[in-house]
Design a protein around this motif. Structure first.
Motif, PDB file in Angstrom:
ATOM      1  N   SER A   1      44.550  39.098  76.602  1.00  0.00           N
ATOM      2  CA  SER A   1      44.465  38.877  75.149  1.00  0.00           C
ATOM      3  C   SER A   1      45.189  39.981  74.381  1.00  0.00           C
ATOM      4  O   SER A   1      45.797  39.717  73.335  1.00  0.00           O
ATOM      5  CB  SER A   1      43.011  38.747  74.693  1.00  0.00           C
ATOM      6  OG  SER A   1      42.313  39.954  74.880  1.00  0.00           O
ATOM      7  N   ASP A   2      45.126  41.217  74.875  1.00  0.00           N
ATOM      8  CA  ASP A   2      45.876  42.313  74.236  1.00  0.00           C
ATOM      9  C   ASP A   2      47.372  42.037  74.281  1.00  0.00           C
ATOM     10  O   ASP A   2      48.086  42.244  73.302  1.00  0.00           O
ATOM     11  CB  ASP A   2      45.610  43.646  74.946  1.00  0.00           C
ATOM     12  CG  ASP A   2      44.187  44.140  74.798  1.00  0.00           C
ATOM     13  OD1 ASP A   2      43.574  43.911  73.740  1.00  0.00           O
ATOM     14  OD2 ASP A   2      43.686  44.758  75.761  1.00  0.00           O
ATOM     15  N   ARG A   3      47.849  41.585  75.446  1.00  0.00           N
ATOM     16  CA  ARG A   3      49.279  41.291  75.596  1.00  0.00           C
ATOM     17  C   ARG A   3      49.700  40.134  74.699  1.00  0.00           C
ATOM     18  O   ARG A   3      50.776  40.170  74.095  1.00  0.00           O
ATOM     19  CB  ARG A   3      49.603  41.014  77.056  1.00  0.00           C
ATOM     20  CG  ARG A   3      49.444  42.244  77.927  1.00  0.00           C
ATOM     21  CD  ARG A   3      49.952  42.051  79.332  1.00  0.00           C
ATOM     22  NE  ARG A   3      49.242  41.014  80.062  1.00  0.00           N
ATOM     23  CZ  ARG A   3      48.296  41.234  80.958  1.00  0.00           C
ATOM     24  NH1 ARG A   3      47.933  42.459  81.243  1.00  0.00           N
ATOM     25  NH2 ARG A   3      47.723  40.229  81.581  1.00  0.00           N
ATOM     26  N   ALA A   4      48.849  39.126  74.563  1.00  0.00           N
ATOM     27  CA  ALA A   4      49.159  37.993  73.685  1.00  0.00           C
ATOM     28  C   ALA A   4      49.225  38.445  72.228  1.00  0.00           C
ATOM     29  O   ALA A   4      50.112  38.040  71.475  1.00  0.00           O
ATOM     30  CB  ALA A   4      48.120  36.896  73.857  1.00  0.00           C
ATOM     31  N   ARG A   5      48.271  39.308  71.828  1.00  0.00           N
ATOM     32  CA  ARG A   5      48.276  39.808  70.452  1.00  0.00           C
ATOM     33  C   ARG A   5      49.505  40.669  70.187  1.00  0.00           C
ATOM     34  O   ARG A   5      50.132  40.577  69.134  1.00  0.00           O
ATOM     35  CB  ARG A   5      46.990  40.585  70.177  1.00  0.00           C
ATOM     36  CG  ARG A   5      46.854  40.980  68.714  1.00  0.00           C
ATOM     37  CD  ARG A   5      45.513  41.599  68.368  1.00  0.00           C
ATOM     38  NE  ARG A   5      45.285  42.837  69.111  1.00  0.00           N
ATOM     39  CZ  ARG A   5      44.352  42.984  70.052  1.00  0.00           C
ATOM     40  NH1 ARG A   5      43.577  41.978  70.386  1.00  0.00           N
ATOM     41  NH2 ARG A   5      44.204  44.145  70.659  1.00  0.00           N
ATOM     42  N   LEU A   6      49.881  41.494  71.154  1.00  0.00           N
ATOM     43  CA  LEU A   6      51.081  42.314  71.028  1.00  0.00           C
ATOM     44  C   LEU A   6      52.312  41.435  70.834  1.00  0.00           C
ATOM     45  O   LEU A   6      53.122  41.664  69.926  1.00  0.00           O
ATOM     46  CB  LEU A   6      51.258  43.196  72.260  1.00  0.00           C
ATOM     47  CG  LEU A   6      52.560  43.989  72.338  1.00  0.00           C
ATOM     48  CD1 LEU A   6      52.652  44.997  71.205  1.00  0.00           C
ATOM     49  CD2 LEU A   6      52.680  44.670  73.685  1.00  0.00           C
ATOM     50  N   ALA A   7      52.451  40.414  71.660  1.00  0.00           N
ATOM     51  CA  ALA A   7      53.598  39.512  71.555  1.00  0.00           C
ATOM     52  C   ALA A   7      53.622  38.834  70.187  1.00  0.00           C
ATOM     53  O   ALA A   7      54.673  38.734  69.551  1.00  0.00           O
ATOM     54  CB  ALA A   7      53.561  38.479  72.669  1.00  0.00           C
TER      55      ALA A   7
ATOM     56  N   ASP B   1      47.079  47.040  83.824  1.00  0.00           N
ATOM     57  CA  ASP B   1      46.010  46.054  83.684  1.00  0.00           C
ATOM     58  C   ASP B   1      44.687  46.644  83.199  1.00  0.00           C
ATOM     59  O   ASP B   1      43.910  45.956  82.547  1.00  0.00           O
ATOM     60  CB  ASP B   1      45.792  45.320  85.007  1.00  0.00           C
ATOM     61  CG  ASP B   1      46.948  44.392  85.340  1.00  0.00           C
ATOM     62  OD1 ASP B   1      47.639  43.938  84.405  1.00  0.00           O
ATOM     63  OD2 ASP B   1      47.157  44.126  86.537  1.00  0.00           O
ATOM     64  N   ALA B   2      44.432  47.907  83.492  1.00  0.00           N
ATOM     65  CA  ALA B   2      43.196  48.540  83.036  1.00  0.00           C
ATOM     66  C   ALA B   2      43.245  48.883  81.544  1.00  0.00           C
ATOM     67  O   ALA B   2      42.212  49.160  80.942  1.00  0.00           O
ATOM     68  CB  ALA B   2      42.909  49.800  83.843  1.00  0.00           C
ATOM     69  N   LEU B   3      44.427  48.867  80.955  1.00  0.00           N
ATOM     70  CA  LEU B   3      44.573  49.255  79.552  1.00  0.00           C
ATOM     71  C   LEU B   3      44.878  48.091  78.631  1.00  0.00           C
ATOM     72  O   LEU B   3      44.496  48.112  77.457  1.00  0.00           O
ATOM     73  CB  LEU B   3      45.673  50.314  79.419  1.00  0.00           C
ATOM     74  CG  LEU B   3      45.445  51.605  80.206  1.00  0.00           C
ATOM     75  CD1 LEU B   3      46.653  52.520  80.061  1.00  0.00           C
ATOM     76  CD2 LEU B   3      44.177  52.300  79.759  1.00  0.00           C
ATOM     77  N   LEU B   4      45.602  47.102  79.117  1.00  0.00           N
ATOM     78  CA  LEU B   4      45.948  45.931  78.297  1.00  0.00           C
ATOM     79  C   LEU B   4      45.599  44.668  79.062  1.00  0.00           C
ATOM     80  O   LEU B   4      46.219  44.367  80.079  1.00  0.00           O
ATOM     81  CB  LEU B   4      47.448  45.912  77.967  1.00  0.00           C
ATOM     82  CG  LEU B   4      47.977  46.963  77.022  1.00  0.00           C
ATOM     83  CD1 LEU B   4      49.496  46.872  76.932  1.00  0.00           C
ATOM     84  CD2 LEU B   4      47.371  46.806  75.651  1.00  0.00           C
TER      85      LEU B   4
END
Length: 57
Positions: free
Chosen positions: A24-30, A18-21
Protein backbone atom coordinates in the motif's frame (compact mmCIF):
# COMPACT_ATOMS: atom_id res chain seq x y z
CA UNK A 1 9.33 19.90 -9.34
CA UNK A 2 12.21 21.99 -10.61
CA UNK A 3 13.79 18.97 -12.25
CA UNK A 4 10.55 18.07 -14.03
CA UNK A 5 10.03 21.66 -15.14
CA UNK A 6 13.61 21.91 -16.43
CA UNK A 7 13.04 19.40 -19.22
CA UNK A 8 16.25 17.57 -18.31
CA UNK A 9 15.95 13.82 -18.83
CA UNK A 10 15.93 11.99 -15.53
CA UNK A 11 15.40 8.53 -14.10
CA UNK A 12 13.16 8.47 -11.02
CA UNK A 13 13.78 5.39 -8.89
CA UNK A 14 12.86 4.33 -5.37
CA UNK A 15 14.77 1.66 -3.49
CA UNK A 16 12.29 -0.65 -1.76
CA UNK A 17 12.90 -2.61 1.43
CA UNK A 18 9.92 -4.83 2.25
CA UNK A 19 10.23 -4.09 5.98
CA UNK A 20 9.94 -0.35 5.30
CA UNK A 21 7.49 -0.02 2.41
CA UNK A 22 4.59 -2.41 2.04
CA UNK A 23 2.39 -2.80 -1.01
CA UNK A 24 0.00 0.00 0.00
CA UNK A 25 2.92 2.37 0.67
CA UNK A 26 4.32 1.65 -2.80
CA UNK A 27 0.90 2.20 -4.40
CA UNK A 28 0.50 5.53 -2.58
CA UNK A 29 4.00 6.58 -3.63
CA UNK A 30 3.25 5.77 -7.27
CA UNK A 31 -0.04 7.68 -7.09
CA UNK A 32 1.63 10.72 -5.52
CA UNK A 33 4.36 10.74 -8.18
CA UNK A 34 1.80 10.57 -10.98
CA UNK A 35 -0.07 13.48 -9.38
CA UNK A 36 3.18 15.46 -9.35
CA UNK A 37 3.65 14.83 -13.06
CA UNK A 38 6.46 12.28 -12.88
CA UNK A 39 6.27 10.58 -16.30
CA UNK A 40 7.90 7.30 -15.27
CA UNK A 41 9.01 5.77 -11.99
CA UNK A 42 10.81 2.54 -11.22
CA UNK A 43 11.10 0.50 -8.07
CA UNK A 44 14.39 -1.17 -7.36
CA UNK A 45 14.90 -3.81 -4.68
CA UNK A 46 17.03 -3.14 -1.63
CA UNK A 47 20.38 -4.91 -1.71
CA UNK A 48 22.19 -5.59 1.53
CA UNK A 49 25.67 -5.30 -0.01
CA UNK A 50 27.42 -2.37 1.61
CA UNK A 51 24.56 -1.63 4.04
CA UNK A 52 25.83 -0.79 7.53
CA UNK A 53 22.43 -0.55 9.24
CA UNK A 54 21.99 -3.82 11.10
CA UNK A 55 18.21 -3.49 11.38
CA UNK A 56 17.90 -3.56 7.58
CA UNK A 57 19.87 -6.75 7.09
Amino acid sequence: MRLLESGVACDIRTTVHDALLDRSDRARLASDLVALGVPAHRLQPFRAAGCTTASLL
